[in-house]
Design a protein around this motif. Structure first.
Motif, PDB file in Angstrom:
ATOM      1  N   PHE A 110     -12.980   1.432  -4.871  1.00 56.12           N
ATOM      2  CA  PHE A 110     -14.398   1.593  -4.510  1.00 56.12           C
ATOM      3  C   PHE A 110     -14.802   0.908  -3.207  1.00 56.12           C
ATOM      4  O   PHE A 110     -15.965   0.967  -2.816  1.00 56.12           O
ATOM      5  CB  PHE A 110     -15.289   1.110  -5.665  1.00 56.12           C
ATOM      6  N   THR A 111     -13.873   0.228  -2.562  1.00 50.98           N
ATOM      7  CA  THR A 111     -14.165  -0.360  -1.250  1.00 50.98           C
ATOM      8  C   THR A 111     -12.996  -0.038  -0.310  1.00 50.98           C
ATOM      9  O   THR A 111     -11.944   0.415  -0.767  1.00 50.98           O
ATOM     10  CB  THR A 111     -14.315  -1.903  -1.309  1.00 50.98           C
ATOM     11  N   PRO A 112     -13.135  -0.301   0.984  1.00 51.99           N
ATOM     12  CA  PRO A 112     -12.002  -0.099   1.904  1.00 51.99           C
ATOM     13  C   PRO A 112     -10.940  -1.201   1.794  1.00 51.99           C
ATOM     14  O   PRO A 112      -9.912  -1.120   2.448  1.00 51.99           O
ATOM     15  CB  PRO A 112     -12.658  -0.146   3.294  1.00 51.99           C
ATOM     16  N   CYS A 113     -11.188  -2.226   1.005  1.00 47.02           N
ATOM     17  CA  CYS A 113     -10.254  -3.356   0.902  1.00 47.02           C
ATOM     18  C   CYS A 113      -9.079  -3.001   0.004  1.00 47.02           C
ATOM     19  O   CYS A 113      -9.276  -2.507  -1.102  1.00 47.02           O
ATOM     20  CB  CYS A 113     -10.955  -4.583   0.329  1.00 47.02           C
ATOM     21  N   THR A 114      -7.871  -3.266   0.476  1.00 52.20           N
ATOM     22  CA  THR A 114      -6.674  -3.061  -0.350  1.00 52.20           C
ATOM     23  C   THR A 114      -5.817  -4.309  -0.294  1.00 52.20           C
ATOM     24  O   THR A 114      -6.028  -5.198   0.539  1.00 52.20           O
ATOM     25  CB  THR A 114      -5.820  -1.865   0.145  1.00 52.20           C
ATOM     26  N   PHE A 115      -4.826  -4.368  -1.170  1.00 49.36           N
ATOM     27  CA  PHE A 115      -3.891  -5.494  -1.126  1.00 49.36           C
ATOM     28  C   PHE A 115      -3.099  -5.477   0.177  1.00 49.36           C
ATOM     29  O   PHE A 115      -2.953  -6.493   0.845  1.00 49.36           O
ATOM     30  CB  PHE A 115      -2.945  -5.428  -2.337  1.00 49.36           C
ATOM     31  N   GLY A 116      -2.626  -4.297   0.543  1.00 44.25           N
ATOM     32  CA  GLY A 116      -1.746  -4.187   1.706  1.00 44.25           C
ATOM     33  C   GLY A 116      -2.446  -4.329   3.049  1.00 44.25           C
ATOM     34  O   GLY A 116      -1.806  -4.691   4.039  1.00 44.25           O
ATOM     35  N   ASN A 117      -3.737  -4.028   3.118  1.00 41.42           N
ATOM     36  CA  ASN A 117      -4.411  -4.233   4.411  1.00 41.42           C
ATOM     37  C   ASN A 117      -4.964  -5.652   4.543  1.00 41.42           C
ATOM     38  O   ASN A 117      -5.500  -6.018   5.591  1.00 41.42           O
ATOM     39  CB  ASN A 117      -5.456  -3.139   4.723  1.00 41.42           C
ATOM     40  N   GLY A 118      -4.833  -6.419   3.489  1.00 44.20           N
ATOM     41  CA  GLY A 118      -5.164  -7.841   3.561  1.00 44.20           C
ATOM     42  C   GLY A 118      -6.644  -8.149   3.423  1.00 44.20           C
ATOM     43  O   GLY A 118      -7.040  -9.303   3.460  1.00 44.20           O
ATOM     44  N   ASP A 153       0.818  -1.212   0.000  1.00 43.41           N
ATOM     45  CA  ASP A 153       0.000   0.000   0.000  1.00 43.41           C
ATOM     46  C   ASP A 153       0.855   1.267   0.000  1.00 43.41           C
ATOM     47  O   ASP A 153       0.421   2.304  -0.513  1.00 43.41           O
ATOM     48  CB  ASP A 153      -0.977   0.005   1.188  1.00 43.41           C
ATOM     49  N   ALA A 154       2.066   1.206   0.536  1.00 43.70           N
ATOM     50  CA  ALA A 154       2.952   2.385   0.455  1.00 43.70           C
ATOM     51  C   ALA A 154       3.263   2.672  -1.012  1.00 43.70           C
ATOM     52  O   ALA A 154       3.228   3.832  -1.444  1.00 43.70           O
ATOM     53  CB  ALA A 154       4.239   2.142   1.250  1.00 43.70           C
ATOM     54  N   ILE A 155       3.551   1.635  -1.762  1.00 40.94           N
ATOM     55  CA  ILE A 155       3.789   1.821  -3.206  1.00 40.94           C
ATOM     56  C   ILE A 155       2.539   2.392  -3.867  1.00 40.94           C
ATOM     57  O   ILE A 155       2.616   3.321  -4.669  1.00 40.94           O
ATOM     58  CB  ILE A 155       4.176   0.473  -3.857  1.00 40.94           C
ATOM     59  N   GLN A 156       1.375   1.844  -3.518  1.00 40.47           N
ATOM     60  CA  GLN A 156       0.146   2.267  -4.194  1.00 40.47           C
ATOM     61  C   GLN A 156      -0.281   3.686  -3.820  1.00 40.47           C
ATOM     62  O   GLN A 156      -0.895   4.385  -4.607  1.00 40.47           O
ATOM     63  CB  GLN A 156      -0.985   1.275  -3.890  1.00 40.47           C
ATOM     64  N   ILE A 157       0.060   4.111  -2.609  1.00 38.28           N
ATOM     65  CA  ILE A 157      -0.299   5.473  -2.178  1.00 38.28           C
ATOM     66  C   ILE A 157       0.699   6.493  -2.740  1.00 38.28           C
ATOM     67  O   ILE A 157       0.315   7.557  -3.180  1.00 38.28           O
ATOM     68  CB  ILE A 157      -0.332   5.570  -0.629  1.00 38.28           C
ATOM     69  N   PHE A 158       1.980   6.128  -2.732  1.00 39.09           N
ATOM     70  CA  PHE A 158       3.008   7.152  -2.978  1.00 39.09           C
ATOM     71  C   PHE A 158       3.656   7.088  -4.362  1.00 39.09           C
ATOM     72  O   PHE A 158       4.540   7.877  -4.664  1.00 39.09           O
ATOM     73  CB  PHE A 158       4.078   7.090  -1.875  1.00 39.09           C
ATOM     74  N   THR A 159       3.248   6.127  -5.181  1.00 38.75           N
ATOM     75  CA  THR A 159       3.756   6.073  -6.560  1.00 38.75           C
ATOM     76  C   THR A 159       2.567   5.809  -7.487  1.00 38.75           C
ATOM     77  O   THR A 159       1.487   5.460  -7.024  1.00 38.75           O
ATOM     78  CB  THR A 159       4.790   4.935  -6.765  1.00 38.75           C
ATOM     79  N   PRO A 160       2.773   5.931  -8.793  1.00 39.51           N
ATOM     80  CA  PRO A 160       1.674   5.598  -9.723  1.00 39.51           C
ATOM     81  C   PRO A 160       1.477   4.091  -9.875  1.00 39.51           C
ATOM     82  O   PRO A 160       0.557   3.664 -10.571  1.00 39.51           O
ATOM     83  CB  PRO A 160       2.137   6.209 -11.056  1.00 39.51           C
ATOM     84  N   CYS A 161       2.328   3.274  -9.286  1.00 42.44           N
ATOM     85  CA  CYS A 161       2.249   1.820  -9.460  1.00 42.44           C
ATOM     86  C   CYS A 161       1.136   1.247  -8.579  1.00 42.44           C
ATOM     87  O   CYS A 161       1.075   1.537  -7.384  1.00 42.44           O
ATOM     88  CB  CYS A 161       3.571   1.164  -9.071  1.00 42.44           C
TER      89      CYS A 161
END
Lengths: 196, 196
Positions: B70-78, A65-73
């Motif tokens: 569109f949801t609170p679910c992310t890869f990094g939060n599992g 999520d750090a990558i997803q928040i802070f980069t375009p990746c």
């Protein structure tokens, strides 16, 4: 956190804004993501502004999520790959030359920040390391608990390709023929039971 | 796109806002993500507002970002798991009861929208299906090319646990001992060469 700390810039924004962005996307402020912001920040600075970067993250936990928040990746655009290796490390690299930088939590250096070391190595109960303490520790540490190395990426860099797809005779959905004559779900490997 | 189309509500926002949110996160507007927005919207409506939902996505391509936007679910939060099964389907389910809904692109229904069918089955050259046409097709189709089924999730629902970690004698980084006496990278499975 003191005014001075929350004003430190990381990934082109104040720590305060970072924390808000982490909470908005990740759902809560995780110390690992604050640490991740400093890792991304360093990798981006090393790589330079004019480089189109892809990312590899070496753990499923938090750091993607750090990558997803802070980069375009992102995971879905394929510019970020995630390895389930449980190492607190990430790489940003030039998608054309495959050269870039790996940044990782350097445990030897982290020892000078006992809260950080004990948090990561799970040596202290969570209640002894509340969020506020951890954020302050991580922001204070800044890059001093991190190391980096220049790398050339040798695998996992290829864009994900869709293989040949056909319609599964079992469920009627499109599936990759590499899975066999039926899709994995129709082969009994699905993750759900249908309910009435 | 006509005023009427861009004003349609999906995932609690107008299509116009949806497109902006997709571009901001994903980097560009992908038709699959617009379709994904309608899939998420339907699954959320079926599940109800008061349910804390986890997500499973059945492809690495595009669709995981619809969940993340569109949801609170992310890869990094599992809270989102991603299966590399190349099926255009997603499930949202109650993380307590494990019951929920799977929504998928129903190819039989999609046949009534030839642009959508030909795009997904890669039967038309990309230049014949420009973004604007695809977005209009997808928004027009709304839920009419989708199906859903109530499910009970039977695997992949467990939170990712960190196993036992120790310091790798090769690189000095923390690694899961399940990988062996050294980390995978030190065993020669790394994805990079160090540069000078």
């Amino acid at each position: 956190m003191s005014m001075e700390l929350s004003d430190i810039q990381v990934c082109g924004r104040s720590v305060k804004k970072c924390l808000a962005d982490i909470e908005a996307f990740h759902g809560f402020t995780a110390p690992g993501l604050v640490l991740g912001a400093f890792m991304v920040d360093w990798a981006q600075e090393l790589l330079g502004d004019d480089v189109e970067a892809d990312a590899i993250v070496e753990t499923h936990h938090c750091l993607p999520d750090a990558i997803q928040i802070f980069t375009p990746c992102t995971f879905g655009n394929g510019w970020m790959k995630v390895l389930d290796w449980d190492k607190f490390a990430l790489s940003l690299y030039d998608k054309k030359t495959l050269t870039g930088y790996r940044v990782w939590l350097d445990l030897e250096k982290a020892r000078q920040f006992p809260n950080l070391y004990n948090w990561y190595m799970r040596l202290a109960p969570k209640k002894d390391l509340p969020l506020e303490v951890m954020v302050e520790t991580v922001v204070n540490a800044n890059r001093d608990a991190l190391s980096y190395g220049p790398i050339r990426v040798t695998q996992f860099h290829a864009p994900l390709k869709k293989g040949n797809t056909e319609i599964c005779p079992g469920c009627g959905e499109a599936y990759p023929t590499a899975q066999g004559t039926q899709c994995l779900t129709c082969q009994g490997q699905g993750y759900y039971e249908l309910q009435q």
